[in-house]
Design a protein around this motif. Structure first.
Motif, PDB file in Angstrom:
ATOM      1  N   ARG A 138       2.334   1.740  -3.498  1.00  0.00           N
ATOM      2  CA  ARG A 138       1.316   2.216  -4.426  1.00  0.00           C
ATOM      3  C   ARG A 138       1.043   3.711  -4.207  1.00  0.00           C
ATOM      4  N   HIS A 139       1.057   4.137  -2.948  1.00  0.00           N
ATOM      5  CA  HIS A 139       0.826   5.544  -2.642  1.00  0.00           C
ATOM      6  C   HIS A 139       1.979   6.405  -3.132  1.00  0.00           C
ATOM      7  N   ARG A 140       3.227   5.915  -3.011  1.00  0.00           N
ATOM      8  CA  ARG A 140       4.394   6.668  -3.451  1.00  0.00           C
ATOM      9  C   ARG A 140       4.450   6.814  -4.965  1.00  0.00           C
ATOM     10  N   LYS A 141       3.984   5.817  -5.698  1.00  0.00           N
ATOM     11  CA  LYS A 141       4.083   5.844  -7.152  1.00  0.00           C
ATOM     12  C   LYS A 141       3.015   6.704  -7.810  1.00  0.00           C
ATOM     13  N   ARG A 142       2.006   7.079  -7.069  1.00  0.00           N
ATOM     14  CA  ARG A 142       0.928   7.875  -7.635  1.00  0.00           C
ATOM     15  C   ARG A 142       1.429   9.269  -8.006  1.00  0.00           C
ATOM     16  N   LEU A 143       1.065   9.762  -9.187  1.00  0.00           N
ATOM     17  CA  LEU A 143       1.492  11.084  -9.644  1.00  0.00           C
ATOM     18  C   LEU A 143       0.579  12.168  -9.097  1.00  0.00           C
ATOM     19  N   ASP A 144       1.135  13.374  -8.983  1.00  0.00           N
ATOM     20  CA  ASP A 144       0.313  14.514  -8.624  1.00  0.00           C
ATOM     21  C   ASP A 144      -0.646  14.808  -9.769  1.00  0.00           C
ATOM     22  N   PRO A 145      -1.840  15.318  -9.485  1.00  0.00           N
ATOM     23  CA  PRO A 145      -2.783  15.610 -10.576  1.00  0.00           C
ATOM     24  C   PRO A 145      -2.243  16.628 -11.582  1.00  0.00           C
ATOM     25  N   ASP A 178       0.834  -1.209   0.000  1.00  0.00           N
ATOM     26  CA  ASP A 178       0.000   0.000   0.000  1.00  0.00           C
ATOM     27  C   ASP A 178       0.865   1.254   0.000  1.00  0.00           C
ATOM     28  N   GLU A 225       0.291  14.802 -13.692  1.00  0.00           N
ATOM     29  CA  GLU A 225      -0.379  13.822 -14.535  1.00  0.00           C
ATOM     30  C   GLU A 225      -1.050  14.499 -15.733  1.00  0.00           C
TER      31      GLU A 225
END
Length: 106
Positions: free
Chosen positions: A42-49, A39, A52
């Motif tokens: 997954r949170h670290r890999k998420r791009l900023d909006p 988890d 993105e």
């Protein structure tokens, strides 16, 4: 009736049951810790909006195709492999040696 002393002397109850509880309980504990790890990844890999919005996947595929076309046009028959300097070698001196060898060959 069962005697408490007889139960305490029984090796299955004394050693086997705690071992089984440790194995089964450890399995569930490890499951929770590994889930927490995934988890967090997954949170670290998420791009900023905002970032993105700037990343356009369609444009990236076009850029890749452009690079492929450039590589197709390149003349690879006259390509020569030239070794670069090692970390302990002086790069300027090595480049001069390479140039002098190249001039001698031509």
């Amino acid at each position: 009736m069962f005697n408490l002393k007889a139960l305490q002397r029984n090796k299955t109850i004394r050693y086997g049951i705690p071992m089984m509880l440790l194995v089964v309980g450890g399995s569930f504990g490890l499951k929770e810790f590994t889930q927490l790890r995934y988890d967090a990844q997954r949170h670290r890999k998420r791009l900023d909006p905002e970032l993105e919005a700037h990343v356009n996947v369609q444009r990236q595929t076009n850029m890749l195709e452009e690079q492929y076309e450039k590589m197709k046009e390149a003349n690879l028959e006259e390509w020569k492999n030239i070794r670069g300097p090692r970390p302990w070698e002086d790069s300027r001196e090595y480049q001069e040696q390479q140039r002098s060898r190249q001039d001698k060959k031509d």
